[in-house]
Design an enzyme around this catalytic site. Structure first.
Site, mmCIF file in Angstrom:
data_model
loop_
_atom_site.group_PDB
_atom_site.id
_atom_site.type_symbol
_atom_site.label_atom_id
_atom_site.label_comp_id
_atom_site.label_asym_id
_atom_site.label_seq_id
_atom_site.Cartn_x
_atom_site.Cartn_y
_atom_site.Cartn_z
ATOM 1 N N HIS B 43 -9.059 -7.538 -0.486
ATOM 2 C CA HIS B 43 -8.302 -6.600 -1.286
ATOM 3 C C HIS B 43 -9.058 -6.315 -2.571
ATOM 4 C CE1 HIS B 43 -4.122 -7.162 0.704
ATOM 5 N NE2 HIS B 43 -5.089 -7.370 1.559
ATOM 6 N N THR B 44 -9.056 -5.039 -2.937
ATOM 7 C CA THR B 44 -9.796 -4.647 -4.139
ATOM 8 C C THR B 44 -9.198 -5.324 -5.361
ATOM 9 O OG1 THR B 44 -9.968 -2.483 -3.099
ATOM 10 C CG2 THR B 44 -10.684 -2.666 -5.382
ATOM 11 N N GLN B 45 -9.963 -6.164 -6.033
ATOM 12 C CA GLN B 45 -9.446 -6.822 -7.232
ATOM 13 C C GLN B 45 -10.079 -6.283 -8.493
ATOM 14 O OE1 GLN B 45 -6.956 -8.505 -6.890
ATOM 15 N NE2 GLN B 45 -7.006 -9.327 -4.815
#
Lengths: 283, 247
Positions: B43-45
């Site tokens: 997931h894009t953090q």
């Protein structure tokens, strides 16, 4: 009487083989037909008639409602799908409920995602594709109901026919259901004048077409007729706005009054329940 | 009759198929959702390669937008020829091709609505599309200008800016544009944006002096060639040391 779609000779040849190829949805007959789908179309022809027609400014639906007896109400034939789309049904009412619910969901979801009312052709394609699935999967039966869909979108007013085969076409005028061929004959005679008709004239044409589907001694009245309109209000309406609306009961009397009276001299109407062909007797 | 045993005994999902009518392949799957592949999904953090400000204003004939050509890799000015202004269909600038086969086209308002749903639903799944987007367009004689970002936040105004632009350029844009949306000519609009891009180049340490200006009017969309602002750095000659300290 509805005219047969296929030549007499083809039907005769087919009769011999019909029974072997007609129980499974997924079996073609040697003539290349899917009999189950054709039987589904028969179910549509059993429903009472519905007529649709459109002009440059309006699309209208007219439907004949059936009642099971004098004590019963009349079966609802029209449903609102969205502000700009409505349908008239012919055939299995329960299947109609499922499909119209699906149409409402699709219309709402498209409106929410894109902030605009769903284009009518998209909506009709959605149920057509859905119905087609049921003609190609083992163990499923085709839907037993046909629709006339009217709507207005960016490209103007529209009328579509949807059938359980999964086919949908756009029309200037169309009718489905019992004895609809008579209505089609009337529509074919007059359709070229529809484009420029006023709403009142359009409805008058539709009522005449619908009346063609009745028996000799029957007539349209405020109980057995419903009118669906999308477009600007007529002179006989109190509403404003162009949304789809269904007119029933006393409100349609002004429209019925515009009709040319039937040629047959009126006999005292005394319909016994057993001779009323529009009444379906329950077992 | 349902001939497929894998569907027997499964609860139906009333939310989107109350009558169990969907094709079997698309029936809701109620079993375990993890598999070897899903282990690898990330997931894009945090953003890695980033673009800086986008500016947009309404003017007399339509919308004008500007953005520089830089994609930074942290503090490295890594990709210096990236186009960050994208035409969408015939009357919008941001993203992909939006005119469909049957002639019904999606205008800027529909595109913005759709994007806002996508952005918000990704944010709600804790896997955002890490962007701040400005959607500008011209349809049926009306100008459209709206913002949507990685949180699903949306708003609309006659001047919009993302990133540092929303702090440094926005006051300049507002002063010049607000109240004058219907009188600002094309040349004036270009000068307003050029001035803001110049200020941003002076002050934003992740900017580049090479930018494009997009124009959307009744005649359609056009994105200009890259250009640069005139800047003066001669003051640097006389600097000694850092700030108050002079060696």
């Amino acid at each position: 009487m509805a005219t047969a779609n296929f030549s007499k000779r083809a039907t005769y040849l087919d009769e011999q083989f019909r029974n072997t190829y007609d129980s499974d949805n997924t079996v073609f007959s040697p003539q290349g037909r899917l009999h189950q789908v054709e039987y589904a179309l028969e179910a549509v022809k059993q429903g009472s008639a519905a007529v649709g027609l459109r002009s440059k400014t309006h699309s209208v639906l007219l439907a004949l409602k059936r009642s099971t007896g004098e004590l019963a109400s009349y079966q609802q034939k029209m449903f609102r799908i969205d502000d700009h789309v409505g349908i008239a049904i012919a055939g299995l009412t329960s299947d109609a409920r499922v499909l119209s619910n699906f149409m409402r969901q699709q219309a709402m979801s498209s409106k929410m995602a894109f902030n605009r009312p769903v284009p009518v052709n998209r909506l009709v394609s959605a149920i057509a594709d859905k119905a087609q699935v049921n003609t190609q999967e083992y163990g499923r039966r085709p839907y037993g109901v046909g629709f006339l869909v009217i709507g207005q979108d960016k490209s103007g007013p529209h009328l579509y026919e949807f059938s359980p085969s999964g086919n949908s076409y756009e029309y200037y005028a169309m009718s489905i259901g019992a004895r609809s061929q008579s209505a089609k004959t009337y529509l074919e005679k007059h359709y070229e004048s529809f484009a420029d008709c006023s709403l009142e004239d359009l409805i008058k044409h539709g009522l005449h077409a619908l009346r063609e589907t009745l028996q000799q001694d029957k007539d349209l009245n405020v109980n057995n007729t419903s009118i669906g309109i999308v477009g600007a209000p007529s002179v006989h309406e109190n509403t404003t706005g162009i949304s789809f609306r269904i007119l029933e009961g006393e409100t349609i009397q002004p429209f019925l009054d515009t009709m040319v009276p039937k040629d047959v001299p009126a006999t005292a109407p005394a319909p016994a329940a057993t001779t009323d062909e529009d009444v379906q007797m329950t077992e | 009759m349902d001939h497929f045993p894998t569907n027997w005994g499964r609860p139906r999902n009333d939310a989107f198929d109350a009558y169990g009518t969907y094709p079997i392949a698309q029936r809701p799957y109620n079993g375990p959702t993890t598999d070897a592949f899903s282990e690898g999904i990330q997931h894009t953090q945090q953003p890695i390669v980033t673009g800086t400000s986008v500016l947009a204003i309404k003017y007399k004939d339509g919308i004008m937008m500007s953005a520089d050509n830089l994609a930074s890799y942290g503090s490295l000015a890594r990709f210096k020829d990236i186009q960050r202004l994208h035409p969408v269909g015939t009357n919008t600038v941001i993203g992909a091709e939006f005119t469909q086969q049957d002639g019904h086209s999606l205008g800027p308002s529909e595109i913005h609505e759709y994007l806002s749903h996508v952005m918000y639903s990704r944010r709600s799944k804790m896997n955002p599309l890490w962007n701040s987007l400005i959607v500008g367009g011209f349809k049926d004689g009306k100008r459209f200008l709206s913002y949507v970002d990685l949180l699903g936040t949306t708003y609309s105004a006659s001047t919009l800016a993302t990133g540092y632009g929303s702090y440094i350029a926005q006051p300049l844009l507002r002063k010049a544009v607000e109240g004058n949306e219907d009188v600002i000519t094309e040349d004036e609009a270009v000068r307003i944006l050029e001035q803001s891009m110049k200020v941003l180049f002076y002050r934003d340490a992740r900017s580049l002096n090479k930018y494009q200006i997009a124009k959307i009017t009744a005649d359609g969309v056009s994105v200009s060639e890259s250009r640069s602002a005139d800047t003066h750095w001669s003051f640097a000659e006389g600097i000694r040391g850092y700030g108050a300290q002079t060696q």
